[in-house]
Structure formats: C-alpha cells, structure tokens
Design a protein around this motif. Sequence first.
Motif, PDB file in Angstrom:
ATOM      1  N   SER A  55      63.239  42.037  24.618  1.00 57.49           N
ATOM      2  CA  SER A  55      62.965  43.330  24.000  1.00 57.49           C
ATOM      3  C   SER A  55      61.519  43.721  24.307  1.00 57.49           C
ATOM      4  O   SER A  55      60.676  43.775  23.451  1.00 57.49           O
ATOM      5  N   CYS A  56      61.251  43.946  25.571  1.00 56.14           N
ATOM      6  CA  CYS A  56      59.894  44.261  26.007  1.00 56.14           C
ATOM      7  C   CYS A  56      59.973  45.279  27.131  1.00 56.14           C
ATOM      8  O   CYS A  56      60.759  45.121  28.053  1.00 56.14           O
ATOM      9  N   PRO A  57      59.169  46.321  27.049  1.00 60.49           N
ATOM     10  CA  PRO A  57      59.317  47.398  28.011  1.00 60.49           C
ATOM     11  C   PRO A  57      58.559  47.197  29.319  1.00 60.49           C
ATOM     12  O   PRO A  57      58.574  48.085  30.153  1.00 60.49           O
ATOM     13  N   VAL A  58      57.897  46.076  29.504  1.00 55.40           N
ATOM     14  CA  VAL A  58      57.055  45.932  30.695  1.00 55.40           C
ATOM     15  C   VAL A  58      57.912  45.686  31.931  1.00 55.40           C
ATOM     16  O   VAL A  58      58.651  44.711  31.989  1.00 55.40           O
ATOM     17  N   ARG A  59      57.812  46.581  32.892  1.00 58.13           N
ATOM     18  CA  ARG A  59      58.582  46.434  34.124  1.00 58.13           C
ATOM     19  C   ARG A  59      57.682  45.921  35.254  1.00 58.13           C
ATOM     20  O   ARG A  59      58.107  45.170  36.113  1.00 58.13           O
ATOM     21  N   THR A  60      56.428  46.372  35.244  1.00 58.40           N
ATOM     22  CA  THR A  60      55.524  46.034  36.344  1.00 58.40           C
ATOM     23  C   THR A  60      54.340  45.212  35.849  1.00 58.40           C
ATOM     24  O   THR A  60      53.695  45.581  34.859  1.00 58.40           O
ATOM     25  N   VAL A  61      54.069  44.138  36.546  1.00 53.12           N
ATOM     26  CA  VAL A  61      52.842  43.375  36.297  1.00 53.12           C
ATOM     27  C   VAL A  61      51.924  43.580  37.504  1.00 53.12           C
ATOM     28  O   VAL A  61      52.319  43.310  38.645  1.00 53.12           O
ATOM     29  N   ILE A  62      50.734  44.089  37.250  1.00 51.94           N
ATOM     30  CA  ILE A  62      49.750  44.282  38.317  1.00 51.94           C
ATOM     31  C   ILE A  62      48.948  42.989  38.464  1.00 51.94           C
ATOM     32  O   ILE A  62      48.448  42.444  37.469  1.00 51.94           O
ATOM     33  N   VAL A  63      48.852  42.515  39.695  1.00 51.15           N
ATOM     34  CA  VAL A  63      48.096  41.288  39.956  1.00 51.15           C
ATOM     35  C   VAL A  63      46.956  41.608  40.930  1.00 51.15           C
ATOM     36  O   VAL A  63      47.179  41.693  42.145  1.00 51.15           O
ATOM     37  N   PRO A  64      45.765  41.825  40.428  1.00 51.78           N
ATOM     38  CA  PRO A  64      44.647  42.109  41.322  1.00 51.78           C
ATOM     39  C   PRO A  64      44.258  40.833  42.075  1.00 51.78           C
ATOM     40  O   PRO A  64      43.882  39.844  41.465  1.00 51.78           O
ATOM     41  N   ALA A  65      44.406  40.869  43.389  1.00 52.95           N
ATOM     42  CA  ALA A  65      44.161  39.655  44.183  1.00 52.95           C
ATOM     43  C   ALA A  65      43.444  39.998  45.481  1.00 52.95           C
ATOM     44  O   ALA A  65      43.680  39.372  46.512  1.00 52.95           O
ATOM     45  N   ALA A  66      42.574  41.010  45.419  1.00 45.03           N
ATOM     46  CA  ALA A  66      41.885  41.429  46.645  1.00 45.03           C
ATOM     47  C   ALA A  66      40.427  40.996  46.672  1.00 45.03           C
ATOM     48  O   ALA A  66      39.700  41.324  47.602  1.00 45.03           O
ATOM     49  N   GLY A  67      40.013  40.244  45.637  1.00 41.66           N
ATOM     50  CA  GLY A  67      38.602  39.826  45.556  1.00 41.66           C
ATOM     51  C   GLY A  67      38.237  38.864  46.677  1.00 41.66           C
ATOM     52  O   GLY A  67      39.102  38.291  47.342  1.00 41.66           O
ATOM     53  N   LEU A  68      36.942  38.685  46.876  1.00 41.49           N
ATOM     54  CA  LEU A  68      36.463  37.865  48.001  1.00 41.49           C
ATOM     55  C   LEU A  68      36.512  36.364  47.717  1.00 41.49           C
ATOM     56  O   LEU A  68      36.450  35.556  48.639  1.00 41.49           O
ATOM     57  N   GLY A  69      36.588  36.009  46.443  1.00 41.31           N
ATOM     58  CA  GLY A  69      36.661  34.583  46.109  1.00 41.31           C
ATOM     59  C   GLY A  69      35.413  33.815  46.503  1.00 41.31           C
ATOM     60  O   GLY A  69      35.501  32.658  46.941  1.00 41.31           O
ATOM     61  N   THR A  70      34.244  34.416  46.302  1.00 40.12           N
ATOM     62  CA  THR A  70      33.004  33.773  46.786  1.00 40.12           C
ATOM     63  C   THR A  70      32.669  32.484  46.046  1.00 40.12           C
ATOM     64  O   THR A  70      32.006  31.618  46.594  1.00 40.12           O
ATOM     65  N   ARG A  71      33.157  32.370  44.799  1.00 39.02           N
ATOM     66  CA  ARG A  71      32.820  31.145  44.053  1.00 39.02           C
ATOM     67  C   ARG A  71      33.577  29.935  44.585  1.00 39.02           C
ATOM     68  O   ARG A  71      33.307  28.822  44.184  1.00 39.02           O
ATOM     69  N   PHE A  72      34.548  30.171  45.440  1.00 37.21           N
ATOM     70  CA  PHE A  72      35.349  29.046  45.945  1.00 37.21           C
ATOM     71  C   PHE A  72      35.196  28.880  47.450  1.00 37.21           C
ATOM     72  O   PHE A  72      36.046  28.294  48.115  1.00 37.21           O
ATOM     73  N   LEU A  73      34.103  29.402  47.998  1.00 30.68           N
ATOM     74  CA  LEU A  73      33.838  29.186  49.428  1.00 30.68           C
ATOM     75  C   LEU A  73      33.371  27.739  49.636  1.00 30.68           C
ATOM     76  O   LEU A  73      32.809  27.149  48.720  1.00 30.68           O
ATOM     77  N   PRO A  74      33.588  27.117  50.793  1.00 29.50           N
ATOM     78  CA  PRO A  74      34.151  27.738  51.985  1.00 29.50           C
ATOM     79  C   PRO A  74      35.681  27.786  52.038  1.00 29.50           C
ATOM     80  O   PRO A  74      36.236  28.411  52.934  1.00 29.50           O
ATOM     81  N   ALA A  75      36.391  27.120  51.072  1.00 28.83           N
ATOM     82  CA  ALA A  75      37.857  27.062  51.189  1.00 28.83           C
ATOM     83  C   ALA A  75      38.462  28.460  51.330  1.00 28.83           C
ATOM     84  O   ALA A  75      39.372  28.690  52.137  1.00 28.83           O
ATOM     85  N   THR A  76      37.938  29.412  50.535  1.00 22.01           N
ATOM     86  CA  THR A  76      38.539  30.750  50.500  1.00 22.01           C
ATOM     87  C   THR A  76      38.178  31.612  51.713  1.00 22.01           C
ATOM     88  O   THR A  76      38.568  32.774  51.777  1.00 22.01           O
TER      89      THR A  76
END
Length: 302
Positions: free
Chosen positions: A8-29
């Motif tokens: 009983s929940c109206p949420v159809r879409t979940v937005i997942v922002p995943a375009a960041g640079l990931g600088t805190r996890f370099l060099p792996a990222t």
Amino acid sequence: MSQTREVSCPVRTVIVPAAGLGTRFLPATKSVPKELLPVVDTPGIELIAEEASALGASRLAIVTAARKAGVLGYFHTDEQLEHALENKGDSATLARVRRAASLVEPVAIMQDEPLGLGHAVGLAEAVLDDDEDVVAVMLPDDLVLPMGVMETMAQVRREYGGSVLCAFDVPRDEVSNYGVFEIAETDTGSVKRVLGMVEKPVVEDAPSTFVAAGRYLLDRQIFTALKEITPGKGGELQLTDAIELLIEQGHPVHIVVHDGSRHDLGNPGGFIRACVDFGLQHPDYQLGLRRYLRQRLAEEND
Ligand code: UTP
C-alpha cells in the motif's frame, strides 16, 4: 521486468543519483564506479534495487555519466555468461546473475556534468509518469540498515502529506559531518517536523543531533523547487536547498528517525565496515570470518 507486489505505497519510481566522481574512493573509482564495488559479493546498486523493489517501486531511474556505463550494464543480460552457467548446470549462480534485472526496470538518465545532487535529481523528472505525485531518492553509497525505513516514511507521508526524509540521531560531537535538521516534535516520538536544515554546522551552531541520511520521499513539487534554486555549497545545485525552499513555502517536511545503522560505501573506511557486517551474516563466510577476526584482533592486542 518488475515483480508485482501488493504494497500500500504509491512510490513507482526510485531515483538513484549515481553520476558523482567518487573522488573519496580513488584510485579504484578511476575505472570501477563505486556503485559496482561488491559488498561481499553484491554491488551497492543491487542492494538499492532490492530496497526499491521491497518498497513496491517498479522503476529505477539511475542518473549516471558516460564514464560509468557499467552501472546500467549490470542490469543487462549477458547471454554468453548465462549460457555457460546453464551448460554447467549452475542454476544457483545463474539465479544470482539474473536477480538485479528481475527486481526493477532500470532507466538511464545521463548527467553530462556533475553539477550537484539537486541537478541529478531534477533530471529524473523527465522519466516520471504524469500521475506520479511522489518519488523516492536513494543514494547508492548510503547503506541504511535494516532495510525498510522507506515504508515507514511512506506511512508518515500518508498521515502528514508533503515530503519525508530519513534521519539518524548521532552523538553531538559528530554533527559537523552532516546536514542537521532543525525540528519541532510531533505526537509520534520518531517523527519530527522539519523547520530548517543546516549543512555541516560547527557543534555549537547545530540545531539538533538529527542528521540526514540518503533516503528521501519527495513530493513532486520538489521539481519546481529544483528549478528555482541557484548553485549553493561547492557551486553545485543542492537537493537540501530545494527542500529548504519547500519548507519556506509552507510545504510539510518531516523526518523519520531511523533506529538502525548505516554504512557510507563512498569511502574505503565505511566500505570495509559494510563488508565485515555483511560477511558476518553471510552463510558461506560467517564462520571463517568470525574465526579470522577473533584471531587477528587477539594478535593486535598482544
Ligand atoms: P557524493 O558527493 O557522496 O558522491 O554525492 P560523489 O560526488 O561521487 O563522491 P566524492 O565526494 O567525489 O567521493 C552523493 C550522491 O549523489 C550523486 C553521487 O553519485 C552520489 O551517489 N551525485 C552527486 C550525482 O549523481 N551527480 C552529481 O552531480 C553529484
């Protein structure tokens, strides 16, 4: 393809922002998007797909960048691989390989430049149906445990309307790492009305010890607010500035204080803890890992 589920929940879409640079996890990222780093054996993006599916959502609107094509690729069928597993009779692994795509339908949204979380969320409006009046946003590098807080947030929206965010109550000396809520109490202890937000305040200026986590249930009006804000902290369009604007305009915004734990998968320290946590619950690895950790910590204390 999505699993149908009576929620009983109206949420159809979940937005997942995943375009960041990931600088805190370099060099792996540099070449591996942080959303694909495995927590034991499951990438963060699949954990999000699982959480979105459990909420009853059918669409995962993944905001991504050209250099992170692998995030969407994770949901694609690899016929050669599946064929090889079928020939080997390895149905268990085959099911694991197919699982992510069976949970939700992924939709790619390209963010050409990392102009901020607010900008990334704003781009997702284009994929919503006309009758969707609410969306969820889940940050894939924020693992909120146990899963299920968004269902509680949906109940709070049903009661109070507007937008609902997830919060944690942290020790006062840690507030400077987070966005901190200024709140008013409601009749329910774990639900507070949000009066304002302060981004990473010094301890003395923090209006409370309730801090933001990466789970948002947002009224569709957020997209109007996102068009009205200007670049904020770091020169980026900030989601919190758009939420502030909604509050100023009198829209109800509440938090649910989550009684659980979280892991920041966006930096190595948080990621290691998540792997240990999940490893200690994994049927194949828990015994060996527990034994190893005990032994290793005993050596450390000698
Ligand atoms: P973060 O600041 O945690 O992610 O943004 P980041 O930028 O990848 O990480 P660092 O700080 O460089 O290590 C929170 C979420 O918002 C997304 C990120 O991918 C992350 O999931 N994001 C951020 C975007 O999608 N676009 C942006 O322009 C900024």
